[in-house]
Structures are given as C-alpha cells and as structure tokens.
Design a protein around this motif. Structure first.
Motif, short mmCIF file in Angstrom:
data_model
loop_
_atom_site.label_atom_id
_atom_site.label_comp_id
_atom_site.label_asym_id
_atom_site.label_seq_id
_atom_site.Cartn_x
_atom_site.Cartn_y
_atom_site.Cartn_z
N GLN A 180 0.82 -1.21 0.00
CA GLN A 180 0.00 0.00 0.00
C GLN A 180 0.86 1.27 0.00
O GLN A 180 0.52 2.26 -0.65
N LEU A 181 1.98 1.22 0.73
CA LEU A 181 2.88 2.37 0.77
C LEU A 181 3.48 2.64 -0.60
O LEU A 181 3.56 3.79 -1.04
N GLU A 182 3.89 1.57 -1.29
CA GLU A 182 4.49 1.74 -2.62
C GLU A 182 3.46 2.30 -3.60
O GLU A 182 3.77 3.19 -4.40
N ILE A 183 2.23 1.79 -3.53
CA ILE A 183 1.16 2.30 -4.41
C ILE A 183 0.89 3.77 -4.10
O ILE A 183 0.74 4.60 -5.01
N SER A 184 0.82 4.10 -2.80
CA SER A 184 0.58 5.48 -2.40
C SER A 184 1.70 6.40 -2.87
O SER A 184 1.45 7.54 -3.29
N HIS A 185 2.93 5.91 -2.82
CA HIS A 185 4.08 6.70 -3.27
C HIS A 185 3.98 6.99 -4.77
O HIS A 185 4.24 8.12 -5.22
N GLN A 186 3.58 6.01 -5.54
CA GLN A 186 3.41 6.20 -6.99
C GLN A 186 2.30 7.19 -7.28
O GLN A 186 2.43 8.06 -8.16
N LYS A 187 1.19 7.09 -6.54
CA LYS A 187 0.08 8.03 -6.71
C LYS A 187 0.50 9.45 -6.35
O LYS A 187 0.14 10.41 -7.04
N LEU A 188 1.26 9.57 -5.27
CA LEU A 188 1.72 10.89 -4.82
C LEU A 188 2.58 11.55 -5.88
O LEU A 188 2.43 12.74 -6.17
N LYS A 189 3.48 10.78 -6.50
CA LYS A 189 4.32 11.34 -7.56
C LYS A 189 3.48 11.79 -8.75
O LYS A 189 3.75 12.83 -9.36
N HIS A 190 2.43 11.03 -9.05
CA HIS A 190 1.55 11.38 -10.17
C HIS A 190 0.78 12.67 -9.87
O HIS A 190 0.68 13.55 -10.72
N VAL A 191 0.25 12.76 -8.63
CA VAL A 191 -0.55 13.94 -8.25
C VAL A 191 0.33 15.19 -8.21
O VAL A 191 -0.12 16.29 -8.54
N GLU A 192 1.59 15.03 -7.78
CA GLU A 192 2.51 16.17 -7.74
C GLU A 192 2.67 16.79 -9.12
O GLU A 192 2.86 18.00 -9.24
N GLU A 193 2.57 15.97 -10.15
CA GLU A 193 2.72 16.47 -11.52
C GLU A 193 1.48 17.23 -12.00
O GLU A 193 1.56 18.08 -12.87
N THR A 194 0.31 16.91 -11.40
CA THR A 194 -0.94 17.57 -11.83
C THR A 194 -1.10 18.97 -11.24
O THR A 194 -1.77 19.81 -11.82
N GLY A 195 -0.53 19.19 -10.05
CA GLY A 195 -0.60 20.51 -9.43
C GLY A 195 -1.88 20.78 -8.66
O GLY A 195 -2.14 21.91 -8.25
N ASP A 196 -2.73 19.76 -8.45
CA ASP A 196 -3.97 19.90 -7.69
C ASP A 196 -3.63 19.88 -6.20
O ASP A 196 -3.36 18.83 -5.61
#
Length: 351
Positions: free
Chosen positions: A290-306
């Motif tokens: 779950q931590l690894e999945i969350s880390h990948q999502k966090l990197k993706h969201v950081e790119e969106t700027g929301d």
C-alpha cells in the motif's frame, strides 16, 4: 422581572466567552503540539547521533519508500541495542568490548545492505517484491540461478507460486550477502581486543570472544545450508500443499527450531508463536504494498498541481509510512527475539 430577563443575556455572554476561551486554548494546544513536533524533528529521528546521520544520508539517496521504511526499522533495532549497550558499559559489563564490536558489525551490515558504505553494487537485493517482473534481478549464485531456471520451466508452479518461490530465492540471496558482510567485518575486528585488553586479561577472554564470533557465523551458515536444501527440494518437487508455513523467514526459524534442544511442549508452543509471527509479516507486506502504491500516486498527483488532491495524498502517504515503519520494527524485533531463543537452544546442543 428585569433581572430575570437579564439572565438569558448573561448566560449567552458567558457561553460566548467560554467558547472564545476554549477556542483560544484549542488553538494554543494545537500550536503546542506543532511546536513539540517541530522540536522532535529538530532533535532528530533517533537518540543516537550517528544513526541520525545515517538516516539523513539515506533520505538524500532517494531510496524507495519501502526501502526507506525498512532502513528505519533496522536503525530502530540498532538504536535499542546501542542504548542497552551504553547501560551495560556504565555498569562495567562489557569489559572485553565484545558487545561493542558486535554493534559495529551490525551497523556495517546495515550500511552495506542499503548501499551506504561507499562501495558500488553493495546494496542487497530489493526486498519490496513489488515489481512488474522478476527478470531484472539476478541471484549472483550459479547454483541458485540453475535451480530457479529449472523451477520456472518445470510446469509445477502457478504464477502465484512462482512469485512466492522467487521471494524465497531472493531471501536466500540476502542471507548469503549478509553472511559475507558479517564474515568480512569479523575478520576486520579480530585484532581489536589486543588493543583494549591488558596482557593479563587477554588469555582469559580471547578464546571466548573468538568462540562467540565464530558461533554467530556458524549459525548463519547453518541457516544458509538448510535454506539451500529447502530450495533444492521445492524446485524439484514443487510446493507441499500441507506445508505449515509460507514466509521464508518463518520457514528458516521452524527448520532451525526443530534442530534445537526444545522439548515437545516447547516446540509446539514455538510453532504457535511462529503462526502469529507469520500473520504479522503478512500484515507488514500488505502495508508495504500500500505504501508503494501510495508513493506512486503521490508522484503522479505532484505532476498535476492539484493542491487539495496533493494534500490528501500526502496525508495518506504519511499515515502508511508511519504504519509501515511501526510494523517493520515489530517484525524485526520479534524476529530478533525468536532467533535469540533458537540460538540458545542450539548452543545447548553443543554443550
């Protein structure tokens, strides 16, 4: 009557004042908590200075989220052992310096394991087990490579069982690497006691010191040999559906426990404890994923700027990170305790 009519107004005023005061106290409490958290961060993650330095260096190395959480657990165990040693030293209970030397060896293993010893290619195999495939990793041992190749092409394993078997192979590779690191550090520290022990004491303690070091290596080598035999058997015959345990570390402990000097009652009690330990490990693996999945999502969201979405993901990631660290520490502490008990049983066999 006027006095009676004034009572509701007075009550309302008192309630407003109380609410204002409560808000003030609540704000002050929150500010106090924030300040305390800030002080904790300033003081460092660990109570031992050099462990803080290692932790800070690791964060600059951009290790994976799971690897960083694993390192945190290892350093927490090291911290506990170092603080215990300081107490022993203050009481004059480590005169020969053997416990201090063992702490140095353990720290060197940690540094090498996470690639922080200044040597290239020193990092142990990634133990996240969260990869698209397994082919990117090698086992660094011709015997293991041959067994793995045979198992893959045998048709005896489902995809899920192959993933499980790969996990056993990588765990075995990690054990071999840790043994080699320990062997190297023991060799380096063989002469330390000559500098700290007076000639009159040297002959009395040197033999015991060497015995302790080599016994530690012997136990690790015994575990490696037992582990290889198991891998050889499983690779040729497939998994036994009646097997009690699935987690490699638990299998190792159970195999060694059966060789130790335990009564039937003690062995049965140990078996039950291993079942609880395996459940704890499975829970830890779940949070790692779950931590690894969350880390990948966090990197993706950081790119969106929301920003709102980013804050929510940061909160979830922080929660998973802390939970993974906590469970990792508990698993490693439990493993340390179980290994110590087996070690005592094996030592009794040698007497």
């Amino acid at each position: 009557m006027a006095a009676v009519r004034a009572l509701p107004a007075l009550a309302a005023a008192l309630l407003l004042a109380a609410a204002g005061q409560a808000s003030k106290y609540s704000r002050e409490a929150n500010e106090g908590l924030a300040a305390a958290d800030g002080k904790r961060r300033e003081a460092g993650e660990f109570r031992v200075v050099r462990l803080n330095q290692i932790w800070e260096k690791a964060q600059r190395l951009h290790l994976s989220a799971v690897k960083l959480a694993e390192l945190h657990s290892d350093l927490k165990i090291q911290e506990k052992d170092e603080l215990s040693w300081k107490k022993l030293k203050a009481e004059g209970l480590d005169e020969d310096g053997e416990k201090e030397a063992k702490l140095r060896r353990n720290l060197n293993v940690i540094m090498t394991k996470y690639g922080m010893n200044g040597k290239k290619d020193s990092q142990l195999v990634d133990t996240n087990y969260i990869k698209d495939g397994t082919e990117s990793d090698t086992l660094d041992d011709p015997r293991l490579e041959k067994l793995w190749s045979k198992a893959k092409t045998s048709g005896k394993f489902s995809d899920e069982e192959l993933d499980k078997l790969w996990r056993e192979f990588t765990h075995h590779k990690e054990k071999i690497r840790e043994y080699n690191i320990l062997l190297e550090t023991v060799s380096r520290t063989e002469d330390i006691h000559k500098n700290v022990i007076s000639p009159s004491e040297e002959n009395l303690v040197k033999e015991e010191i060497l015995h302790n070091k080599h016994r530690e290596l012997k136990e690790k080598l015994r575990s490696i040999n037992q582990g290889f035999e198991r891998l050889r058997k499983v690779s040729h015959q497939g998994y036994d559906t009646t097997s009690e345990f699935e987690e490699p570390r638990v299998i190792d402990l159970w195999d060694m426990a059966k060789s130790a000097n335990f009564t039937e009652k003690e062995l049965e009690s140990f078996r039950e404890e291993l079942k609880h330990f395996e459940a704890k490990i499975e829970k830890h693996h779940h949070y790692q994923k779950q931590l690894e999945i969350s880390h990948q999502k966090l990197k993706h969201v950081e790119e969106t700027g929301d920003k709102d979405h980013l804050n929510r993901n940061k909160e979830k990631y922080a929660m998973l990170q802390e939970k993974t660290k906590e469970l990792g520490y508990k698993v490693k502490k439990h493993l340390q305790d179980l290994s110590s008990r087996i070690s005592q049983g094996l030592q009794h066999n040698e007497l």
